[in-house]
Design a protein around this motif. Structure first.
Motif, PDB file in Angstrom:
ATOM      1  N   GLU A 339       0.827  -1.207   0.000  1.00 24.18           N
ATOM      2  CA  GLU A 339       0.000   0.000   0.000  1.00 24.18           C
ATOM      3  C   GLU A 339       0.860   1.256   0.000  1.00 24.18           C
ATOM      4  OE1 GLU A 339      -3.599   2.015   2.675  1.00 24.18           O
ATOM      5  OE2 GLU A 339      -2.735   0.085   3.234  1.00 24.18           O
ATOM      6  N   SER A 340       1.938   1.241   0.793  1.00 24.38           N
ATOM      7  CA  SER A 340       2.821   2.401   0.853  1.00 24.38           C
ATOM      8  C   SER A 340       3.521   2.648  -0.478  1.00 24.38           C
ATOM      9  CB  SER A 340       3.861   2.195   1.964  1.00 24.38           C
ATOM     10  OG  SER A 340       4.774   3.260   2.013  1.00 24.38           O
ATOM     11  N   ALA A 341       3.970   1.570  -1.138  1.00 21.18           N
ATOM     12  CA  ALA A 341       4.682   1.723  -2.411  1.00 21.18           C
ATOM     13  C   ALA A 341       3.763   2.277  -3.493  1.00 21.18           C
ATOM     14  CB  ALA A 341       5.269   0.382  -2.842  1.00 21.18           C
ATOM     15  N   LEU A 342       2.535   1.777  -3.558  1.00 23.10           N
ATOM     16  CA  LEU A 342       1.595   2.274  -4.558  1.00 23.10           C
ATOM     17  C   LEU A 342       1.229   3.737  -4.298  1.00 23.10           C
ATOM     18  CD1 LEU A 342      -0.747  -0.828  -4.988  1.00 23.10           C
ATOM     19  CD2 LEU A 342       1.058  -0.030  -6.532  1.00 23.10           C
ATOM     20  N   SER A 343       1.062   4.088  -3.029  1.00 19.09           N
ATOM     21  CA  SER A 343       0.775   5.490  -2.690  1.00 19.09           C
ATOM     22  C   SER A 343       1.953   6.384  -3.048  1.00 19.09           C
ATOM     23  CB  SER A 343       0.454   5.609  -1.199  1.00 19.09           C
ATOM     24  OG  SER A 343      -0.686   4.849  -0.862  1.00 19.09           O
ATOM     25  N   ASN A 344       3.162   5.878  -2.837  1.00 19.07           N
ATOM     26  CA  ASN A 344       4.358   6.647  -3.176  1.00 19.07           C
ATOM     27  C   ASN A 344       4.442   6.898  -4.672  1.00 19.07           C
ATOM     28  OD1 ASN A 344       6.814   7.957  -2.744  1.00 19.07           O
ATOM     29  ND2 ASN A 344       7.989   6.073  -2.931  1.00 19.07           N
ATOM     30  N   VAL A 345       4.132   5.883  -5.466  1.00 21.62           N
ATOM     31  CA  VAL A 345       4.130   6.056  -6.922  1.00 21.62           C
ATOM     32  C   VAL A 345       3.085   7.089  -7.331  1.00 21.62           C
ATOM     33  CG1 VAL A 345       3.661   4.918  -9.112  1.00 21.62           C
ATOM     34  CG2 VAL A 345       5.034   3.754  -7.392  1.00 21.62           C
ATOM     35  N   GLU A 346       1.904   6.975  -6.765  1.00 26.05           N
ATOM     36  CA  GLU A 346       0.817   7.902  -7.120  1.00 26.05           C
ATOM     37  C   GLU A 346       1.174   9.346  -6.777  1.00 26.05           C
ATOM     38  OE1 GLU A 346      -4.036   8.297  -6.411  1.00 26.05           O
ATOM     39  OE2 GLU A 346      -2.834   6.857  -5.271  1.00 26.05           O
TER      40      GLU A 346
END
Length: 427
Positions: A339-346
């Motif tokens: 979840e953190s990685a996807l939020s970081n990409v976004e």
């Protein structure tokens, strides 16, 4: 008095500029050996080659391959040989003699060999993903250091240009003051602007020195002269293509892939712990050759046995609990990091778009401010503009140029951060 101030200021700037040249010349002027690569990529590769993970990787791979070979062997451990000799020479000496030769063959438990093979394969895959994570960690440091150096260098160049403009203006005001065209208050304002620009220049050059020290700590003295940093705008990394549905990036993100590999290792370790309910059994083969007295022919016999150790519930429970704990920890960490990685990409996608808009606006403002400065510079020479207005326009132009230069660096940083979030190495 004003001329002495200008001469002292010029000497100070010349000395500081010479110090910057001595410290920065290996970076700014060296001919790079990696001319076919971008400066950022060459910087990263030279820094990575100095890391302990890079130096030890080959031996870790050899260890992992050796573990796979051990897990694939037919025996759980090497076989053992036992030899014993019995005689009565020290006592009755009746000619009694017996020689025993034994062979112990350790055996795998049920499903233990297949579980060991699966665990060795999972650990090898985890080693690969962890190695890439180590590369990304260094890439993050290199990107931050590189763009920080470029930002400080650009700000130093802009500060030097501001100082030169202020010095030229102050000399012009001094001439016109001596001619009676301007007042002493105007001369003081011009000298004050020169002092302010000098302070900015000294601070900017100090920031360059600090940034270069970070570069040296990553590159090392032996690699410092191999890198040519060049123009920052020519080393902006390509913008990566990101799918609209970010959930498709799930398993391709390195941190997620590494945690999935770690979870797989924990699961295979649990399977192995379930199969290792006791110590390894052993197939035993003996051959005996002996006689009881002199003159009696030697007799030979063969015996086969199986040694089976007792199981231990407490020891097995310890291994099962430890393996289960690793699975739970890996599952929770995987869910959090995904979840953190996807939020970081976004968020980094949004920052790239925002930085691009700011860069466009800053370039437009810089162009207009420079044109305005040219207009007021001419009108000031002809006496149509007072000095406070001229100074205000100069400060606005300097600030606009700085904002445009910093906006370019910020855009490059945003692109690098997006590539870092996607798990892409410098290009």
């Amino acid at each position: 008095m004003s001329r002495e101030y200008l001469d002292a200021a010029c000497r100070c700037v010349i000395q500081l500029t010479g110090l910057i040249f001595l410290l920065g010349s290996p970076i700014a002027l060296a001919n790079g050996e990696r001319k076919g690569e971008s400066a950022l990529k060459a910087f990263y590769e030279s820094s990575w080659e100095r890391q302990p993970d890079y130096r030890a990787y080959q031996y870790r791979v050899e260890a992992a391959l050796a573990k796979q070979k051990i897990a694939s062997s037919l025996l759980v451990s090497p076989a053992s040989v036992e030899v014993s000799q019995k005689t009565d020479r020290a006592n009755s000496n009746q000619g009694a003699s017996e020689t025993i030769l034994g062979l112990g063959i350790p055996l795998w438990l049920w499903n233990e060999r297949s579980s060991s093979i699966n665990l060795a394969d999972a650990e090898y895959k985890k080693l690969m993903s962890q190695y890439y994570l180590a590369q990304l960690k260094i890439a993050a440091e290199v990107r931050d250091t590189y763009w920080n150096y470029q930002r400080s260098k650009i700000e130093s160049d802009l500060a030097l240009r501001r100082f030169e403009n202020a010095k030229t203006l102050a000399m012009d005001v001094e001439k016109r003051f001596k001619a009676g065209d301007l007042s002493r208050a105007d001369l003081h304002q011009a000298n004050g602007a020169l002092a302010s620009s000098e302070a900015f220049l000294v601070e900017a050059q100090a920031n360059v020195i600090n940034a270069e020290q970070r570069v040296r700590s990553l590159l090392g003295s032996e690699n410092l002269k191999k890198i040519q940093f060049g123009d920052a705008t020519k080393n902006i990394e390509p913008v990566p293509k990101v799918p609209e549905n970010l959930s498709g990036l799930d398993s391709s993100l390195p941190i997620v892939a590494a945690l999935m590999d770690q979870l797989e290792v924990a699961r295979k370790a649990l399977d192995l712990a379930k199969s290792q309910t006791r110590a390894s059994p052993e197939l035993q083969i003996w051959t005996t050759k002996g006689r009881e007295v002199y003159g009696v022919p030697y007799q030979q016999s063969v015996a086969i046995g199986l040694r089976i150790p007792f199981g231990s519930d407490a020891r097995n429970a310890n291994r099962l609990a430890s393996a289960t704990a690793e699975i739970v920890d890996s599952e929770v960490r995987l869910a959090y990091e995904r979840e953190s990685a996807l939020s970081n990409v976004e968020s980094n996608i949004a920052l790239v778009k925002s930085a691009q808009l700011k860069l466009s606006a800053a370039d437009k403002r810089s162009t207009l401010a420079n044109e305005t400065r040219q207009f007021f510079e001419k009108s000031f020479r002809f006496g149509e503009t007072d000095l406070p207005t001229r100074l205000r326009i100069e400060i606005e132009a300097v600030d606009a140029n700085r904002q445009a230069a910093v906006a370019k660096i910020n855009y490059a940083v945003a692109v690098s951060n997006l590539r870092q979030a996607l798990g892409l190495l410098p290009e």
